[in-house]
Design a protein around this motif. Sequence first.
Motif, PDB file in Angstrom:
ATOM      1  N   ALA A 183     -45.094  22.562 -10.294  1.00 22.20           N
ATOM      2  CA  ALA A 183     -45.880  22.327  -9.073  1.00 22.20           C
ATOM      3  C   ALA A 183     -47.060  23.294  -9.005  1.00 22.20           C
ATOM      4  N   VAL A 184     -46.771  24.574  -9.278  1.00 21.06           N
ATOM      5  CA  VAL A 184     -47.850  25.571  -9.233  1.00 21.06           C
ATOM      6  C   VAL A 184     -48.891  25.246 -10.304  1.00 21.06           C
ATOM      7  N   ALA A 185     -48.420  24.944 -11.511  1.00 23.78           N
ATOM      8  CA  ALA A 185     -49.349  24.664 -12.606  1.00 23.78           C
ATOM      9  C   ALA A 185     -50.197  23.428 -12.301  1.00 23.78           C
ATOM     10  N   GLU A 186     -49.556  22.383 -11.798  1.00 22.16           N
ATOM     11  CA  GLU A 186     -50.279  21.127 -11.533  1.00 22.16           C
ATOM     12  C   GLU A 186     -51.287  21.298 -10.392  1.00 22.16           C
ATOM     13  N   LEU A 187     -50.910  22.008  -9.355  1.00 21.90           N
ATOM     14  CA  LEU A 187     -51.830  22.206  -8.235  1.00 21.90           C
ATOM     15  C   LEU A 187     -52.986  23.116  -8.640  1.00 21.90           C
ATOM     16  N   PHE A 188     -52.662  24.064  -9.559  1.00 23.46           N
ATOM     17  CA  PHE A 188     -53.713  24.929 -10.099  1.00 23.46           C
ATOM     18  C   PHE A 188     -54.684  24.096 -10.925  1.00 23.46           C
ATOM     19  N   LYS A 189     -54.140  23.234 -11.770  1.00 24.69           N
ATOM     20  CA  LYS A 189     -54.981  22.380 -12.600  1.00 24.69           C
ATOM     21  C   LYS A 189     -55.839  21.441 -11.743  1.00 24.69           C
ATOM     22  N   ALA A 190     -55.283  21.022 -10.614  1.00 30.53           N
ATOM     23  CA  ALA A 190     -55.996  20.078  -9.745  1.00 30.53           C
ATOM     24  C   ALA A 190     -56.968  20.788  -8.830  1.00 30.53           C
ATOM     25  N   ASP A 194     -60.416  24.061   1.715  1.00 30.70           N
ATOM     26  CA  ASP A 194     -60.488  22.658   2.146  1.00 30.70           C
ATOM     27  C   ASP A 194     -60.006  21.745   1.042  1.00 30.70           C
ATOM     28  N   CYS A 195     -59.124  20.887   1.435  1.00 25.33           N
ATOM     29  CA  CYS A 195     -58.520  19.967   0.482  1.00 25.33           C
ATOM     30  C   CYS A 195     -58.346  18.646   1.218  1.00 25.33           C
ATOM     31  N   PRO A 196     -58.837  17.562   0.601  1.00 27.89           N
ATOM     32  CA  PRO A 196     -58.873  16.282   1.314  1.00 27.89           C
ATOM     33  C   PRO A 196     -57.525  15.579   1.430  1.00 27.89           C
ATOM     34  N   SER A 197     -56.511  16.061   0.702  1.00 26.78           N
ATOM     35  CA  SER A 197     -55.245  15.318   0.664  1.00 26.78           C
ATOM     36  C   SER A 197     -54.459  15.406   1.974  1.00 26.78           C
ATOM     37  N   PRO A 198     -53.834  14.284   2.353  1.00 27.79           N
ATOM     38  CA  PRO A 198     -52.966  14.315   3.540  1.00 27.79           C
ATOM     39  C   PRO A 198     -51.740  15.197   3.301  1.00 27.79           C
ATOM     40  N   ARG A 199     -51.475  15.555   2.024  1.00 28.25           N
ATOM     41  CA  ARG A 199     -50.330  16.414   1.726  1.00 28.25           C
ATOM     42  C   ARG A 199     -50.632  17.872   2.060  1.00 28.25           C
ATOM     43  N   TYR A 200     -51.882  18.168   2.198  1.00 27.23           N
ATOM     44  CA  TYR A 200     -52.317  19.547   2.397  1.00 27.23           C
ATOM     45  C   TYR A 200     -52.199  19.944   3.855  1.00 27.23           C
ATOM     46  N   ARG A 201     -51.593  21.098   4.145  1.00 24.69           N
ATOM     47  CA  ARG A 201     -51.460  21.606   5.519  1.00 24.69           C
ATOM     48  C   ARG A 201     -51.966  23.032   5.542  1.00 24.69           C
ATOM     49  N   SER A 227     -49.695  24.828   2.784  1.00 28.73           N
ATOM     50  CA  SER A 227     -48.614  24.232   2.003  1.00 28.73           C
ATOM     51  C   SER A 227     -49.080  22.883   1.492  1.00 28.73           C
ATOM     52  N   PHE A 228     -48.296  22.358   0.546  1.00 31.25           N
ATOM     53  CA  PHE A 228     -48.653  21.074  -0.052  1.00 31.25           C
ATOM     54  C   PHE A 228     -47.368  20.280  -0.209  1.00 31.25           C
ATOM     55  N   VAL A 229     -47.360  19.089   0.398  1.00 31.67           N
ATOM     56  CA  VAL A 229     -46.130  18.285   0.388  1.00 31.67           C
ATOM     57  C   VAL A 229     -45.909  17.688  -1.004  1.00 31.67           C
ATOM     58  N   LEU A 230     -44.728  17.890  -1.534  1.00 25.79           N
ATOM     59  CA  LEU A 230     -44.373  17.300  -2.824  1.00 25.79           C
ATOM     60  C   LEU A 230     -43.615  16.009  -2.635  1.00 25.79           C
ATOM     61  N   ALA A 231     -42.722  16.005  -1.631  1.00 21.05           N
ATOM     62  CA  ALA A 231     -41.915  14.798  -1.385  1.00 21.05           C
ATOM     63  C   ALA A 231     -41.978  14.460   0.089  1.00 21.05           C
ATOM     64  N   TRP A 232     -42.251  13.207   0.334  1.00 17.16           N
ATOM     65  CA  TRP A 232     -42.300  12.735   1.707  1.00 17.16           C
ATOM     66  C   TRP A 232     -40.876  12.538   2.230  1.00 17.16           C
ATOM     67  N   ALA A 276     -42.081  20.807   0.546  1.00 15.48           N
ATOM     68  CA  ALA A 276     -43.449  21.246   0.253  1.00 15.48           C
ATOM     69  C   ALA A 276     -43.443  22.574  -0.475  1.00 15.48           C
ATOM     70  N   LEU A 277     -44.541  22.847  -1.159  1.00 16.91           N
ATOM     71  CA  LEU A 277     -44.738  24.148  -1.778  1.00 16.91           C
ATOM     72  C   LEU A 277     -45.612  24.959  -0.840  1.00 16.91           C
ATOM     73  N   HIS A 278     -45.166  26.214  -0.533  1.00 15.12           N
ATOM     74  CA  HIS A 278     -45.865  27.051   0.440  1.00 15.12           C
ATOM     75  C   HIS A 278     -46.576  28.209  -0.240  1.00 15.12           C
ATOM     76  N   THR A 279     -47.537  28.786   0.467  1.00 10.94           N
ATOM     77  CA  THR A 279     -48.277  29.945  -0.028  1.00 10.94           C
ATOM     78  C   THR A 279     -47.332  31.020  -0.553  1.00 10.94           C
TER      79      THR A 279
END
Lengths: 670, 670
Positions: free
Chosen positions: A482-489, A501-508, A515-520, A531-534
């Motif tokens: 998750a960390v690697a993929e979000l870093f890559k993205a 700023d991040c346009p994704s609805p997963r981003y809070r 945080s970033f939601v991984l699973a709804w 979600a993955l948190h700071t």
Amino acid sequence: MPQDAKQPGSNHKTHRVVFQPAGRQGWVPDGITILEAARLLGVEIESICGGRQTCGKCRIIIEEGTFPKLGIRSSREHVTPVTDRERRYAERFGLDLEHGHRLSCAARVQGDLLITVPEESQARKQVIRKAAREMSIKVDPAVRLCYIELERPTLEHPRGEWERAQEELATRFGLDNLTIDITALRDLQAALRKGQRGITCTIWQEREVIRVQPGYHEEAYGLAVDVGTTTVAAYLCDLLSGEVIASEAIMNPQVTYGEDLMSRVSFAMSEVEGLDRMHRAIIEGLNDVADRAARSAGITRQEITDLVLVGNTVMHHVLLGIDPRELGGMPFPAAVHGPLDYKARDLGLSLAPGAMVHVLPIEAGYVGADNVGVILAEEPHKVPPDEIVLIIDVGTNGELLLGNSEHLLCCSSPTGPAFEGAQIVHGMRATPGAIERVRVDPETLEVRFRVIGESRWSDEWTEENPPAEKARGICGSGIIEAVAELFKAGVIDRTGRFVRDCPSPRYRREGNLASFVLAWPHETSTGQEIALHTDDVRAIQLAKAALYSSARILMRRRGVDHVDRVILAGAFGSYIDPEHAMTIGMLPDCDLEHVYAVGNAAGDGARIALLNRDKRLEAARVARQVEFVETAAEPDFQDQFVSAIYLPHMFDEFPHLEHILSKIPNLKAR
Amino acid sequence: MPQDAKQPGSNHKTHRVVFQPAGRQGWVPDGITILEAARLLGVEIESICGGRQTCGKCRIIIEEGTFPKLGIRSSREHVTPVTDRERRYAERFGLDLEHGHRLSCAARVQGDLLITVPEESQARKQVIRKAAREMSIKVDPAVRLCYIELERPTLEHPRGEWERAQEELATRFGLDNLTIDITALRDLQAALRKGQRGITCTIWQEREVIRVQPGYHEEAYGLAVDVGTTTVAAYLCDLLSGEVIASEAIMNPQVTYGEDLMSRVSFAMSEVEGLDRMHRAIIEGLNDVADRAARSAGITRQEITDLVLVGNTVMHHVLLGIDPRELGGMPFPAAVHGPLDYKARDLGLSLAPGAMVHVLPIEAGYVGADNVGVILAEEPHKVPPDEIVLIIDVGTNGELLLGNSEHLLCCSSPTGPAFEGAQIVHGMRATPGAIERVRVDPETLEVRFRVIGESRWSDEWTEENPPAEKARGICGSGIIEAVAELFKAGVIDRTGRFVRDCPSPRYRREGNLASFVLAWPHETSTGQEIALHTDDVRAIQLAKAALYSSARILMRRRGVDHVDRVILAGAFGSYIDPEHAMTIGMLPDCDLEHVYAVGNAAGDGARIALLNRDKRLEAARVARQVEFVETAAEPDFQDQFVSAIYLPHMFDEFPHLEHILSKIPNLKAR
């Protein structure tokens, strides 16, 4: 001409005998058995019954014909005829009498011979072990079986039964000065009665009879155990074939007394009978895991006569009943470094009453016997001088080895339990329902994941065909991905912070925390988002920085600026994707094709030491030679650590990740 | 001339050093300590602290003057000056500095020296043991103490504390390849902490560290125990001085399971957990007797680090936890003959956690480790070839040894418990109130006797001055004397029958049975007569015939018709009057001056083996050499036995009893 019984032409008849594939040859006296001839010439042929034509282990093949290169004419006529016993048991023993198969203890030399010793009759068989590299272990365990038959005692020859057995073991097997364990001595006379004067002795290191069984037996079992901080993994082996006949793993029962090593040490120090309770807990755990393994192989744990234990330094001390408190503070002195041999019962273990336990040596500080097991399994001390290998045993406490046959360095790295899902908001152990794989689309920032217990990715789940397990949390390998993929993205920057700023609805975001939601909710078993948190990212950064900076310090001490091969040991290592791990800077740069996982190498090493006693000596030797580096005492440790907190690193280059790093937006803007 | 550091005239300075009383001499390098010089020249000087000027054990005397015979001029100037430490502790260490006393670990060689090693500084002291013969034991026990101080561990030198200790023990005491008992290993770090890095190690047979204590200690204790069928006798010894510091005896708790050996064997065979119960009983008994001895010496049994056990074959098996059932029938095979070394804890003994136990070898059949103890104590294997010694260990089961340094024979003799007062109408054990001495006036047939607990004979008892104990019964020695005295007085004839007519009022007859009153009602504590009955005489005859015929069979097998010396071993032997014993024909004819008792020689032997480890090897060697004779299997055993039932014998002559036998009326009328 002086008489010499061993030379042709003397008064005593001799014959030339050649053994293959060993290639040994020499002159032997007329009339001795081929088994005796083999011993004379230093060829080791398997034999449990000591030449009684009972065990059928010593099968050999008499070659027929003239062999010019060897200058020998060999013939089946050059040995005494097939015995009744050989004929009777030919099928059971696998004797193809038509093709020159014989028992070497039955056939006596009467002329020149070329003899083939088939693989299964060689005393030290080769067993192929599956691993990163194929590797063969010679099966030469510390315990062996010897079957003997004793004369009946008479009034004229009043001798102790043990003295009778001692003499027979010396005569038949060349085992001198044997002692006998008290428990075996207690069984001796009853075994002789029940076995009608025939008994099978289990002999440890050619020194002591540790078990006596009535009659003829050809089964011997040993257990190799890796005592981890969290998991106890046991391998039950057939000590004759070398095969693993059962594997079992249990949670280390000490987990109740603390998740990590330091909390165990402090439990031993501060609680009433803390050491005792932890010692008893692990011993009961070992008895339990031995029991399970034995039952799943259809035997009882009382049939296990040899045990090899590995574990980190604290586990090593506690299972021996040694107070680990000194390991709690600088300079972390261990009570003992070298290998140890004790009676299993002296540790409270309930295996065969006379069973032995061998504890592999430790290296230093927190680099324990488990790491020595890794060395036996991966053999970094045999890596050629022009190659540098780095072995990382990833666990609650990480251990690193670096170098090659010329010089090996080791250190420990207190990664903490983040890789095991602890200290992570939605973290969990790697059990069913844990997210273990994560992919983030760099364009859409859409996420798909895979959980343990379900082979399909989450985007393939349908209502008609729902997953076997929904997501319940995220385990170590999932967090790394998750960390690697979000870093890559580009969602997480190189300092580990979520971008503003991040346009994704997963981003809070709430203040500085994001945080970033991984699973709804519909993808989880709880109905709550995962979600993955700071703070999760921060925990992973600290853990990976510990490993990376330790590796860097070893590299500097070893005088190298790159590694040629990275081996990930430990069960956890098998679940980590090397590319993701390197992307977050958990490993130094290396050709990804030369980064691989080997599973529980510590356990493999324990098994190797169980199957081959020479490996125990090798372990002791190498453990003394490995140079221990206390990374925390290095002057630049703090700097190294801080630089390694960055993703993948503040300064270090990762040429082998160029294809990934070059695509990350804004990364080069240092 | 080739250079040689050890020779004068070479570049390296050397000095000539002579040690007395050993007489060893040689050249030693300048500057080494006298202790080191002694080691170089093979002179053993006591040292616990390993040359730290701490223990004061290595005191020596530097002689002053010219010694022409030795060709040496020795001077106190030829060593380095007295150290501060020597001066400070001179009194405590018994250093007479004025007269050349020095610590050999402090004084360094700077010139030629004549050195006297006083008795108490010799590593193997002589301890005089009281016995029939004065005998000295070299004190060289299996355990020794070594004090070491270890460097503090540092990060730079990460080594195990045990490895550090191992190296120090090798350097200071020359003890290589030591192992460490698990219990000692567990104590190591705490001892180092508490002792401020100074620890005292107890080392067994120069092989294993079995105990670690914080700081400096110079006490070591061992226990020698003779496990008899009826009595367990224990001797607690100071292993440094060799002295017995406490003796204790208890009843063998197994007595509840049967009085004699055969009933114990059948208990083991027939009862549920019979062996287990008997094993536990004797082990609890040993723990108990160790406890008592320790307490009476002001220590605890946890300070006992070495134990030597002797006992007859059945006791030997049962205390080791070995089923004695095979000993119950021909050919009486023992599980083990040789000496055994085990951890005391493996037998269930609770001494020092790492304490060792040495079990002396057995000879054969019922001739057990107790008899080997007798050999160590009485040394029949060192008797010159022109002398024949007979040793009789009188107990519930008698054991006999016959011969000399050329050839020794042994046998057992099932005397039964008659000598211990069993099977006798008024028989009792040798406790207060037992008649132990009996005199019968041949003219008047009047009787006087003496009881245990009262020093006066019964005819001196008065109403004003009554005895401390009245008679309560008659013990073994009293029975022997009563039979002998009545035989001498003509009241009992040579077949053992009471004569038909006897004028004494003490004489009673009913049909074929008769009796003779020894104590009148007013002389007994019960107010009942105490008498000797026909059946009592018969029981004693059978018991003595067993011993005598066994001795005769050994003599025939040894090819001798007389013995020069008879040694009565066993506590009971000390109470027997040799003349009375020979009068009833319990012993073969021998000069009465050469018949003597030595007390518990088996226990003495255990003590010797405890104090001197070479004696353990000697015991093993001699035990193998003694020829065992199964008397019951000899063709003439029955005849010999029947002839020996007569008083003193049907045929054999007793020239040394002529002065007694010639006076017996009608004896010659065979």
